[in-house]
Structure formats: C-alpha cells, structure tokens
Design a protein around this motif. Structure first.
Motif, PDB file in Angstrom:
ATOM      1  N   GLN A 171      45.455 -21.140 -36.769  1.00  0.00           N
ATOM      2  CA  GLN A 171      46.159 -21.397 -35.519  1.00  0.00           C
ATOM      3  C   GLN A 171      45.925 -20.265 -34.515  1.00  0.00           C
ATOM      4  N   LEU A 172      45.844 -19.038 -35.006  1.00  0.00           N
ATOM      5  CA  LEU A 172      45.633 -17.877 -34.146  1.00  0.00           C
ATOM      6  C   LEU A 172      44.236 -17.867 -33.536  1.00  0.00           C
ATOM      7  N   LEU A 173      43.239 -18.226 -34.309  1.00  0.00           N
ATOM      8  CA  LEU A 173      41.849 -18.036 -33.897  1.00  0.00           C
ATOM      9  C   LEU A 173      41.255 -19.201 -33.119  1.00  0.00           C
ATOM     10  N   ALA A 192      49.906 -17.648 -29.551  1.00  0.00           N
ATOM     11  CA  ALA A 192      50.920 -16.602 -29.689  1.00  0.00           C
ATOM     12  C   ALA A 192      51.778 -16.839 -30.929  1.00  0.00           C
ATOM     13  N   LEU A 193      52.120 -18.094 -31.201  1.00  0.00           N
ATOM     14  CA  LEU A 193      52.869 -18.417 -32.421  1.00  0.00           C
ATOM     15  C   LEU A 193      52.061 -18.066 -33.655  1.00  0.00           C
ATOM     16  N   GLY A 194      50.756 -18.379 -33.633  1.00  0.00           N
ATOM     17  CA  GLY A 194      49.897 -18.020 -34.758  1.00  0.00           C
ATOM     18  C   GLY A 194      49.861 -16.528 -34.987  1.00  0.00           C
ATOM     19  N   LEU A 195      49.855 -15.751 -33.907  1.00  0.00           N
ATOM     20  CA  LEU A 195      49.856 -14.292 -34.011  1.00  0.00           C
ATOM     21  C   LEU A 195      51.157 -13.787 -34.624  1.00  0.00           C
ATOM     22  N   ALA A 196      52.287 -14.307 -34.131  1.00  0.00           N
ATOM     23  CA  ALA A 196      53.590 -13.882 -34.656  1.00  0.00           C
ATOM     24  C   ALA A 196      53.765 -14.295 -36.114  1.00  0.00           C
TER      25      ALA A 196
END
Length: 238
Positions: free
Chosen positions: A54-56, A164-168
């Motif tokens: 999700q982040l990438l 941003a959600l993937g990062l968090a």
C-alpha cells in the motif's frame, strides 16, 4: 488453521475494498479465540507485506515521508516506551481495551465527516498523534487510533491518503514487532501459520479490489463500521 484462513480472508477483503481494516478485523476476531499477544504476532507478517504494498504503489513516498516522519518515528517510540501495559504483560484488561478501541474506531468511522482539518497545527500535533498511536498499538495490537482519523482529517487527496496510511501502518507494524520481540510471543510463533495468513490476506485483498468496482463504497463502509462497533462491544463485555 481454518479460523486463521477465514479471518485473514475477511480482513484482506475489507482492506481491498476500503484500504484499511486488516489489523482491526484480524485482532478483533482472533482475540476471541486466542491470547491477544498471539493474535498480534500472527498479524506481523501479513500486515507488513500488505502495508508495504500500500505504501509503495503511490508516487509521492518521499514527499509524504518528509512531511510525516515525526509522526511515524513517534509511533515506533510509543510502541517501545509507553505507560500502558503491553500485550506481552498478559494484563487482564487488554481484551476489554481492544474492544473499546474498536468501538471508538467504529463510532469515528460513522461520524468522520465532522473531523476538522488540523493542518496548521501539524508540526507539533503529528508526533503527539504518532506517540499515542504507538502506545495504543503496543497495548492492543491495533494501529488505527488516532492515526487514521488524524490522517483523514488532513484532507489529503485519495492517492496520498492511501500512501500515508500505508506509511503509518508500516511504522506501527515495525513498532509492534519490536515490542513483541521483548517477550516470547514471536519466539513461540508458528511461521507456517503466518505464511497461510499472508496468502489468505493477499487473496482477500485481490477479491476486495474487484468488489470495489461493483458495490457502493459508502454503503460498505457504513456496514463495516457498524459491524466493528458490535464486535468491540462484545469483546469489552466478554
């Protein structure tokens, strides 16, 4: 093993449709049939892989990382240094706390339109939100409160919000794994179950992304949050 497959299929399906919910569903359902620390340990690999994906997938990783690094660093710090008892402690209040966190998330999800935009306070608010998220994650295995409401309130565009959600969630997963490593939960983990859980989550995500094109996301989110509230109340009462 059958329960693990069904739980992660459902959790992956929901994440595929609305972009979040895998740790919430997995922790909520698995904690009914096993200790929360074991459930959280099973969650680490599926959560890390799906959140990295999700982040990438988005184009703005560097910009979002620079903007939100204090929040994500604070998530890891809160996971490791917190006044709350961790999942490793075996505290009797953990499952009740997990239930009330799920209820809070569900209630927030039904009333999210009223959230104000905190962008002008972001410099000092981001690390506070991150630390609280990390502390709650270490105590309950959930990554969502208050990180998800906070990020959604920043009014990021759709692609930036997903990234941003993937990062968090990635930071939360790393912090939780470090916290669990301080006890014996990871040492006793059956990694074959983790692989099965990961495959089930990825299959669920695939079908969830397909379903997203055919159903109303608004209606699905409403049913999802109502279901979470019911599950959380049951866990807290139990």
């Amino acid at each position: 093993m059958t329960i693990i497959i069904l739980v992660f299929l459902l959790a992956g399906l929901i994440k595929g449709v609305i972009g979040l919910g895998l740790p919430t569903i997995a922790m909520g359902l698995l904690s009914v049939v096993m200790p929360p620390s074991v459930a959280a340990s099973l969650l680490i690999i599926p959560s890390l892989v799906t959140n990295l994906w999700q982040l990438l997938i988005g184009p703005n990783f560097i910009r979002l990382f620079k903007r939100l690094w204090t929040m994500n660093a604070a998530i890891i710090l809160g996971s490791l240094v917190s006044p709350l008892p961790s999942l490793n402690s075996g505290s009797s209040w953990t499952q009740a706390a997990l239930g009330w966190v799920i209820v809070a998330y569900g209630l927030w999800g039904l009333a999210a339109k009223a959230a104000p935009n905190p962008s002008r306070h972001e410099r000092w608010l981001s690390p506070i939100m991150g630390y609280i998220t990390g502390a709650i994650s270490a105590a309950t295995g959930l990554f969502v409160i208050p990180a998800v409401p906070y990020l959604q309130a920043l009014q990021l565009n759709k692609n930036d919000l997903v990234q941003a959600l993937g990062l968090a969630f990635t930071a939360s997963t790393i912090g939780l794994a470090l916290q669990l490593a301080k006890g014996d939960a990871l040492a006793q983990l059956d990694y074959s179950q983790c692989v099965v859980a990961l495959i089930a989550a990825l299959v669920g995500m695939f079908f969830g992304q397909h379903l997203r094109r055919h159903i109303s996301e608004i209606a699905f989110r409403r049913c999802f949050f109502i279901g979470l509230i019911a599950l959380g109340v049951y866990m807290a009462w139990r």
